[in-house]
Design a protein around this motif. Structure first.
Motif, mmCIF file in Angstrom:
data_model
loop_
_atom_site.group_PDB
_atom_site.id
_atom_site.type_symbol
_atom_site.label_atom_id
_atom_site.label_comp_id
_atom_site.label_asym_id
_atom_site.label_seq_id
_atom_site.Cartn_x
_atom_site.Cartn_y
_atom_site.Cartn_z
ATOM 1 N N VAL A 1 0.868 -1.180 0.000
ATOM 2 C CA VAL A 1 0.000 0.000 0.000
ATOM 3 C C VAL A 1 0.902 1.226 0.000
ATOM 4 O O VAL A 1 1.846 1.309 0.787
ATOM 5 C CB VAL A 1 -0.912 0.028 1.248
ATOM 6 C CG1 VAL A 1 -1.744 1.301 1.263
ATOM 7 C CG2 VAL A 1 -1.808 -1.184 1.279
ATOM 8 N N ARG B 1 -4.358 6.922 -1.439
ATOM 9 C CA ARG B 1 -3.660 5.645 -1.258
ATOM 10 C C ARG B 1 -3.833 4.821 -2.519
ATOM 11 O O ARG B 1 -4.861 4.922 -3.191
ATOM 12 C CB ARG B 1 -4.252 4.857 -0.076
ATOM 13 C CG ARG B 1 -3.900 5.422 1.289
ATOM 14 C CD ARG B 1 -4.220 4.391 2.367
ATOM 15 N NE ARG B 1 -4.127 4.991 3.696
ATOM 16 C CZ ARG B 1 -5.182 5.351 4.414
ATOM 17 N NH1 ARG B 1 -6.406 5.177 3.935
ATOM 18 N NH2 ARG B 1 -5.014 5.878 5.614
ATOM 19 N N ILE B 2 -2.843 4.027 -2.801
ATOM 20 C CA ILE B 2 -2.953 3.083 -3.922
ATOM 21 C C ILE B 2 -2.343 1.772 -3.458
ATOM 22 O O ILE B 2 -1.347 1.767 -2.727
ATOM 23 C CB ILE B 2 -2.267 3.642 -5.194
ATOM 24 C CG1 ILE B 2 -2.525 2.733 -6.390
ATOM 25 C CG2 ILE B 2 -0.776 3.876 -4.989
ATOM 26 C CD1 ILE B 2 -2.187 3.374 -7.720
ATOM 27 N N ALA B 3 -2.985 0.670 -3.843
ATOM 28 C CA ALA B 3 -2.462 -0.640 -3.449
ATOM 29 C C ALA B 3 -2.279 -1.484 -4.696
ATOM 30 O O ALA B 3 -2.918 -1.255 -5.712
ATOM 31 C CB ALA B 3 -3.447 -1.319 -2.488
ATOM 32 N N GLN C 1 -6.700 -1.102 -6.000
ATOM 33 C CA GLN C 1 -7.568 -0.095 -5.383
ATOM 34 C C GLN C 1 -6.844 1.234 -5.288
ATOM 35 O O GLN C 1 -5.638 1.279 -5.035
ATOM 36 C CB GLN C 1 -7.983 -0.543 -3.984
ATOM 37 C CG GLN C 1 -9.000 -1.668 -3.990
ATOM 38 C CD GLN C 1 -9.416 -2.035 -2.588
ATOM 39 O OE1 GLN C 1 -8.608 -2.039 -1.669
ATOM 40 N NE2 GLN C 1 -10.695 -2.332 -2.415
ATOM 41 N N ILE C 2 -7.587 2.307 -5.491
ATOM 42 C CA ILE C 2 -7.021 3.649 -5.352
ATOM 43 C C ILE C 2 -8.084 4.553 -4.735
ATOM 44 O O ILE C 2 -9.260 4.454 -5.091
ATOM 45 C CB ILE C 2 -6.495 4.175 -6.715
ATOM 46 C CG1 ILE C 2 -5.842 5.547 -6.558
ATOM 47 C CG2 ILE C 2 -7.581 4.197 -7.790
ATOM 48 C CD1 ILE C 2 -4.969 5.942 -7.735
#
Lengths: 174, 302
Positions: free
Chosen positions: A23, A51-53, A57-58
């Motif tokens: 993350v 956040r970006i993983a 997901q963002i």
């Protein structure tokens, strides 16, 4: 034997930690918008939390009061009459990378991507899609993207000023 | 040993399930929700737009121009409506004020103006002492106003009056509160100093009054306003000014339309030199308007 079992359980937990998804986050991402029809309509927010993983997901979060305009009067109108920052202080986006398979978070490079998700602004949630780029450098991603936001879609009554704005997103993650 | 192997297998399976569970636990959407919830503390910041403009009708409001802004204000007060069609319900004759206001630094503004009636020049300084906040700490906005006006009308050789005789001073405390998003009120204790009383009897050189202002928004851009000044001491045959108006805020422009019984637009003239009333034999309700246009003239570069 019990010790052996405990050891295995402990090892599995350690393994889990090691393999947890990556993350990346930032608290000072930049989102700006401007209007083609009125050059005074131009503001930037440098306090975007994002956040970006590597599961694709963002998320983005910002306070609408954080948009700084050149004209103080316009900033007041923006907060008071258009996005109603007291009533709806926050704008949020929850999205997913459409082409996660083409993005390798552990390999440096520039990846063209598309993100699809829900944007909540002025109390209205709407599904949007935006095209952008993910740059991986030294294992840290940065994203940039641009999309058009139509005021009417979010019940923002700014017809006197502009009916749509171009939104620019630029975030460097840690 | 077989039993242990089975147990081991079970533990391994359990471990794999746990791992699956752990992988799914990274959910940015949930993380965002919880971060937002944690950050959702009540904000405490200065309230904006207590009033749409720095004046309500005639009176100053607690609003202060932002630094680098210039407000061009054009104000007209017409003749009484009850003059009938001959004067086009008052529109033929007008008293006019042209004013330029400037935001200097945060919380400080100045302005100059010229009024056609009595050929009057005026200027003022307004300073915000306290700015109302959305949270705790400051339930009110408090401004201080100092103003001066000089009539330059020549009364002729039969009535000699020096410039000093025709100079007026105003000190005012503006206390306002934005009660909610739509309703704002203001109380303004006012002191006017006359160097010489010209054209009036009674009263005194030191004149006191209290202003009451209210604004009720009826849409995002339109508000209904009322302004009343109660004179503590007064000149003979003068009335308390009462004005009722509408503000139309177009963003950049504010149009203020109103009915009032006063002709003056500076503190000493509209508060203490109003000779028409709303009702009775001296009734003289007038139509008037202010147009405010804000320009950005300096300060921050692009």
């Amino acid at each position: 034997m019990k010790i052996f079992v405990s050891f295995i359980i402990a090892a599995l937990f350690l393994l889990n930690t090691a393999e947890a998804q990556k993350v990346f986050g930032t608290r000072n991402g930049q989102i700006s918008f401007s209007s083609a029809s009125d050059q005074d309509v131009k503001a930037v927010n440098n306090e975007v939390a994002s956040r970006i993983a590597d599961n694709g997901q963002i998320t983005f979060s910002l306070l609408t009061k954080g948009f700084k305009f050149k004209l103080a009067e316009m900033q007041d109108h923006f907060n008071d009459q258009y996005v109603e920052s007291t009533k709806f202080p926050r704008a949020d986006f929850k999205g997913t990378l459409v082409n996660l398979g083409e993005v390798n978070f552990s390999k440096d490079g520039a990846y063209k991507t598309s993100v699809k998700g829900d944007l909540t602004l002025h109390g209205v949630t709407k599904n949007i899609t935006a095209n952008g780029t993910i740059n991986i450098k030294d294992g840290k991603p940065s994203v940039s993207c641009q999309f058009i936001l139509v005021m009417k879609d979010f019940n923002i009554d700014a017809a006197k000023v502009t009916d749509k704005v171009t939104v620019d997103v630029s975030c460097q993650y840690q | 040993m077989m039993i242990f192997s089975k147990r081991l297998l079970a533990v391994l399976c359990l471990g794999l399930i746990t791992q699956q569970g752990f992988s799914q636990q990274v959910d940015l959407f949930k993380m965002q929700d919880s971060t937002n919830a944690a950050n959702a503390k009540p904000v405490n910041e200065p309230v904006i737009n207590t009033f749409y403009s720095t004046r309500l009708v005639n009176s100053q409001t607690v609003e202060i121009l932002s630094p680098g802004s210039m407000d061009l204000r054009v104000s007209h007060r017409f003749s009484p409506v009850n003059q009938g069609i001959y004067d086009m319900f008052g529109l033929d004759l007008a008293s006019m004020r042209l004013g330029f206001d400037f935001g200097i630094v945060k919380d400080l503004m100045v302005g100059i103006g010229r009024t056609s009636t009595s050929k009057e020049y005026d200027w003022f300084v307004k300073y915000r002492l306290m700015h109302q906040k959305t949270g705790a700490g400051a339930p009110l906005s408090i401004d201080l106003l100092g103003a001066m006006a000089i009539k330059t009308l020549d009364f002729g050789p039969s009535f000699p009056a020096t410039t000093s005789d025709k100079t007026y001073y105003t000190a005012q405390v503006l206390i306002a509160s934005k009660l909610n998003n739509n309703t704002s009120i203001q109380v303004s204790p006012t002191y006017n100093r006359y160097n010489r009383i010209i054209g009036f009897t009674g009263g005194g050189l030191d004149m006191f009054s209290i202003g009451f202002l209210a604004r009720q928004k009826i849409s995002k851009r339109v508000s209904i306003n009322a302004e009343y000044f109660w004179q503590v001491n007064r000149f003979d045959n003068t009335y308390d000014p009462l004005s009722i108006g509408v503000d139309i805020n177009t963003g950049g422009h504010v149009f203020q339309l109103h009915f009032t019984n006063s002709t003056g637009m500076n503190e000493h003239t509209f508060i203490h030199e109003t000779t028409s009333s709303w009702t009775g034999k001296n009734s003289g309700i007038r139509w008037g308007f202010n147009i405010s246009r804000i320009f950005n003239i300096g300060g921050k570069k692009k």
